[in-house]
Design an enzyme around this catalytic site. Structure first.
Site, PDB file in Angstrom:
ATOM      1  N   SER A  29       0.842  -1.193   0.000  1.00  0.00           N
ATOM      2  CA  SER A  29       0.000   0.000   0.000  1.00  0.00           C
ATOM      3  C   SER A  29       0.878   1.244   0.000  1.00  0.00           C
ATOM      4  O   SER A  29       2.035   1.213   0.440  1.00  0.00           O
ATOM      5  CB  SER A  29      -0.889   0.027   1.247  1.00  0.00           C
ATOM      6  OG  SER A  29      -0.125   0.317   2.407  1.00  0.00           O
ATOM      7  N   ASP A  30       0.324   2.346  -0.520  1.00  0.00           N
ATOM      8  CA  ASP A  30       0.943   3.632  -0.224  1.00  0.00           C
ATOM      9  C   ASP A  30       0.766   3.868   1.272  1.00  0.00           C
ATOM     10  O   ASP A  30      -0.058   3.232   1.925  1.00  0.00           O
ATOM     11  CB  ASP A  30       0.296   4.745  -1.051  1.00  0.00           C
ATOM     12  CG  ASP A  30       1.242   5.922  -1.261  1.00  0.00           C
ATOM     13  OD1 ASP A  30       2.176   6.090  -0.457  1.00  0.00           O
ATOM     14  OD2 ASP A  30       1.047   6.674  -2.234  1.00  0.00           O
ATOM     15  N   TRP A  31       1.548   4.777   1.814  1.00  0.00           N
ATOM     16  CA  TRP A  31       1.592   4.940   3.268  1.00  0.00           C
ATOM     17  C   TRP A  31       0.231   5.398   3.801  1.00  0.00           C
ATOM     18  O   TRP A  31      -0.276   6.438   3.405  1.00  0.00           O
ATOM     19  CB  TRP A  31       2.713   5.910   3.628  1.00  0.00           C
ATOM     20  CG  TRP A  31       4.030   5.224   3.902  1.00  0.00           C
ATOM     21  CD1 TRP A  31       4.843   5.447   4.983  1.00  0.00           C
ATOM     22  CD2 TRP A  31       4.689   4.195   3.133  1.00  0.00           C
ATOM     23  NE1 TRP A  31       5.944   4.619   4.920  1.00  0.00           N
ATOM     24  CE2 TRP A  31       5.878   3.843   3.808  1.00  0.00           C
ATOM     25  CE3 TRP A  31       4.377   3.530   1.958  1.00  0.00           C
ATOM     26  CZ2 TRP A  31       6.751   2.865   3.341  1.00  0.00           C
ATOM     27  CZ3 TRP A  31       5.245   2.554   1.471  1.00  0.00           C
ATOM     28  CH2 TRP A  31       6.419   2.234   2.173  1.00  0.00           C
TER      29      TRP A  31
END
Length: 820
Positions: free
Chosen positions: A221-223
């Site tokens: 995932s993106d952060w």
């Protein structure tokens, strides 16, 4: 080995691999000898685990749009190799790059982080970048998958894109990265795709990525970009970042126990994580997570070369290159002249080893530095100039600045973005920090203090509250939308007097979207006005040539917000007009992360687009201006005459910037030059455009076959440098298609070759196209289709400069499903 480890792992241990341990590392399983590895941003330098605005220094390379302007896969492959070395110097095994989202609106805050408006050019450069990185045993992470072409409401907005548009424009760079470069990691985007978060999108992550393209790496995932336990892992998301676990951990174990997730699904994801560790050599040698600053001579040379290769000469009436020996007086003017604007903002930022400003580079290039005069003229900064100087920071164990400080340190810049606090005894949710500094103004008059804070803060001048970032705090556009808009306070100050400035900071409660950052930035400046513009005009009037450095910086071109328009901010347009009126020999050097409108274009003699070319900015600028090298760049993005000429700017808010949580890609496949060519909208500068310092002659094209076949067709063109200087020429090959049952663009880029030639030298551009290059995506058939018929091959120097049109029959229809 991997399967042996898996067999011994408990469900809880398998699940532990599927979330980060902290912001930058994965979770080890010490019982089974599974180590942790570190990941690092970013696309133009390896930052390590430090703050976005501080930390261990690293080599700062050009941003992606500058690399896109180079049209040079070979050089970008070299850069990938260098970046892998930089990642190793930060103890990292995974580089969170490249970014391959498409230039759609011209206003995207991360436009600078992306290569091009064209998927073919983007894919070629991404493949080269990944190959360079991964050849050194570092995993590349292609991002953001998919539909993240704007920063507006990016955590929640739904990018509504039909399948044909996805398959032809937005997915191909990712596909090429998987099929050709074997990219080891993919990062999902924050946004939703057609209503579903990409981190939970089974069609995207499993059907397309894994089943059709054969991807066997990890999806992260993106952060803070994952929102569930069962939905994300069932869709195909392997790693939740950052850690510690929010939606995984005990929640995922429970989901397995409750039958919402199959144990085999967890095992497959854990296996992919172990495979990543094996691929980066973590099992062969325990990763050393130590961070070091490694400043290499070869990196400096490569950055300087890349800066010139990406520099695009947009206009030149013969004034460039400048002769070093014939200029007695040079005026260097503008807000980007004495300050090195080397990178964009957001997560791509690093602490560069050094930064060479244009003024410094020009002085170094000339033997007579006394011939150079300098004037700022005006400012363009979105935020008040950050405070620079000695700052003493006191950290307290709890909120409220109680008792004695737990930790004290000294820094030299008034910006703090804490991923890790300086003491393990400090809790991110419950600490306080007091910053103390002295400010001595150089001039008397009104000064403006500014501050923005993700958290709560107040700024005092000589004990008086000057900027209040506490009472009435509301979220704004800074720090990825987690901080308030900058608050300002004006104070009359006396030159030479010492003022005590204090900032008090405390973290705030968790934000509703789960993204809880701790950051503060403060600064002070004396506003510039009419007198400063007039001083710049006088500087220009008394010079043989005026070099005007204008544009934007990383406060404007940044992750977290889109641009308000396509004009130069501040009073820069006024400055250009007045300087050009005072000096007929005015050269404008632009630094922006994308296109701008140029109402002043006809009043200056030359325009050079330098983008953000990394730490060697000033040297690369001087190299080009004085002709030590030629400007090798060609536009990777169309420059419209006006923002309204962009295909996404229709006046319909649902198309851009979005409405009611959705942004509809209503222009379909007609992005960039596809829109301008097909809709007959004349650009300011077309896709692929750029001037040089020499001239070329092209031969008639030669074809390897008279019609398309399964083996494809090779087009060969001899190019001769007929000038008296070395230079480079870009040969582009487009395909024009016959009428189909869907509307198609007038032409589409399918191959290119960039040739570097000495005077009198001839080189061959070899361009190959395959049957799929004739095709469009037929959504009804779920396949790429090219009808039998007559096609045209268009050989061009740019999208508007067509040199040859060649008829190419295709006797057979072509139909190819995505999974081949």
């Amino acid at each position: 080995m991997i399967d042996s480890i898996l067999e011994k792992m408990t469900l809880e241990e398998q699940v532990s691999l599927l979330s980060g341990a902290d912001f930058w590392t994965t979770v080890p399983v010490e019982r089974l000898g599974v180590p942790k590895i570190k990941v690092t941003d970013g696309p133009n330098g390896a930052r390590g685990a430090g703050s976005l605005v501080a930390g261990v220094k690293a080599a700062c390379f050009p941003v992606a749009i500058a690399l896109g302007a180079s049209w040079s896969p070979a050089l970008i492959r070299q850069m990938g190799t260098a970046l892998a070395r930089q990642a190793k110097s930060k103890g990292a095994a995974v580089l969170l790059a490249p970014t391959v989202n498409i230039h759609r609106s011209g206003l995207n805050g991360r436009n600078f982080e992306c290569y091009s408006e064209d998927p073919m050019l983007t894919g070629e450069l991404a493949v080269a970048y990944i190959e360079g990185v991964q050849a050194e045993g570092i995993a590349a992470t292609i991002k953001h998958f998919v539909g993240n072409e704007s920063e507006i409401e990016r955590q929640t907005i739904s990018s509504d894109i039909d399948e044909r548009t996805l398959r032809e424009i937005y997915l191909p760079p990712f596909e090429q990265a998987v099929r050709r470069a074997g990219v080891m990691a993919v990062m999902s985007s924050y946004n939703r795709l057609n209503g579903t978060y990409t981190s939970e999108h089974h069609w995207l992550l499993t059907k397309v990525l894994r089943e059709e393209w054969g991807f066997d790496g990890i999806v992260m995932s993106d952060w803070f970009g994952s929102h569930s336990a069962a939905e994300t892992i069932n869709a195909g998301l392997d790693l939740e970042m950052p850690g510690p676990a929010r939606d995984r951990g005990e929640k995922l174990v429970a989901a397995v126990r409750e039958g919402k997730v199959e144990p085999a699904t967890v095992r497959a994801a854990a296996r992919r994580m172990l495979l990543l560790l094996e691929r980066v050599g973590a099992f062969r040698k325990t990763p050393d997570l130590t961070e070091r600053a490694v400043d290499l001579t070869e990196d400096r040379a490569l950055i300087r070369r890349l800066g010139a290769e990406g520099a695009v000469l947009l206009k030149n009436d013969g004034i460039l290159p400048l002769a070093k020996t014939s200029l007695d007086r040079i005026a260097v003017i503008g807000p980007n002249a004495a300050t090195a604007r080397v990178m964009g903002g957001g997560s791509a930022q690093i602490a560069a080893h050094y930064m060479v400003s244009p003024l410094e580079g020009i002085r170094a290039a000339l033997s007579n530095a006394n011939s150079i005069s300098h004037s700022v003229g005006c400012r363009h900064n979105r935020l008040i100039d950050v405070f620079k100087g000695k700052i003493t920071v006191e950290y307290f164990k709890e909120r409220g600045f109680k008792g004695a400080p737990l930790h004290v340190e000294t820094v030299d810049k008034g910006e703090f973005f804490w991923f890790e606090l300086p003491s393990g005894q400090l809790e991110p949710a419950d600490f306080s920090a007091r910053m103390k500094m002295q400010f001595v103004p150089e001039e008397s008059g009104e000064h403006v203090f500014g501050m923005t804070n993700a958290g709560l803060a107040r700024l005092f001048v000589d004990g008086r509250l000057t900027v209040d970032g506490l009472d009435g705090w509301t979220r704004g556009e800074n720090y990825f939308g987690t901080a308030n808009d900058e608050q300002r306070g004006a104070v009359m100050l006396e030159a030479g007097r010492t003022y005590e400035v204090t900032v008090e900071y405390e973290p705030s409660i968790t934000n509703e979207d789960g993204i809880n950052l701790i950051a503060v930035r403060f600064g002070v400046e004396k506003p510039l006005g009419d007198a400063d513009i007039e001083a710049a005009v006088e500087t220009a009037r008394n010079a043989d040539v005026a070099l005007l450095f204008v544009g934007r910086d990383g406060e404007w071109d940044t992750e977290g917000l889109d641009l308000p328009n396509m004009r130069l901010p501040g009073r820069q347009e006024e400055l250009i007009e007045k300087v050009a009126a005072a000096n007929a020999n005015t050269v404008v050097v632009l630094q922006t992360g994308g296109p701008i409108e140029m109402p002043w274009l006809g009043k200056v003699r030359a325009v050079l687009q330098m983008w953000y070319p990394g730490q060697e900015l000033g040297n690369a600028v001087a190299d080009v201006l004085f002709g030590d090298v030629e400007p090798g760049g060609r536009l990777p993005q169309t420059f419209p005459k006006a923002l309204s000429d962009n295909s996404a700017i229709t006046g319909d808010l649902a198309v851009y910037p979005g409405k009611d949580g959705h942004v509809r890609y209503g222009e379909s496949v007609f992005v960039g030059y596809r829109h301008h060519d097909t809709r007959a909208v004349e650009p300011l500068f077309p896709f692929g455009y750029g001037l040089g310092y020499t001239r070329f002659r092209w031969s008639e094209p030669r074809l390897s076959a008279s019609e398309m076949s399964s083996e494809g067709v090779i087009v060969s063109i001899d190019v001769t440098n007929i000038g008296d200087r070395a230079g480079s020429e870009l040969v582009q090959l487009y395909v024009r298609s016959p009428k189909a049952k869907v509307e198609r663009p007038d032409k589409e880029l399918r191959a290119f070759a960039k040739l570097a030639l000495q005077p009198g030298e001839t080189g061959a551009a070899i361009l190959k196209i395959l049957p799929r290059d004739l095709a469009y995506f037929d959504a009804e058939a779920g396949a790429f289709r090219a009808e039998a018929g007559d096609y045209q091959l268009i050989v061009a120097a740019n999208a508007a400069d067509i040199r040859f049109v060649i008829d190419l029959p295709s006797p057979s229809s072509y139909l190819q499903p995505p999974s081949y």
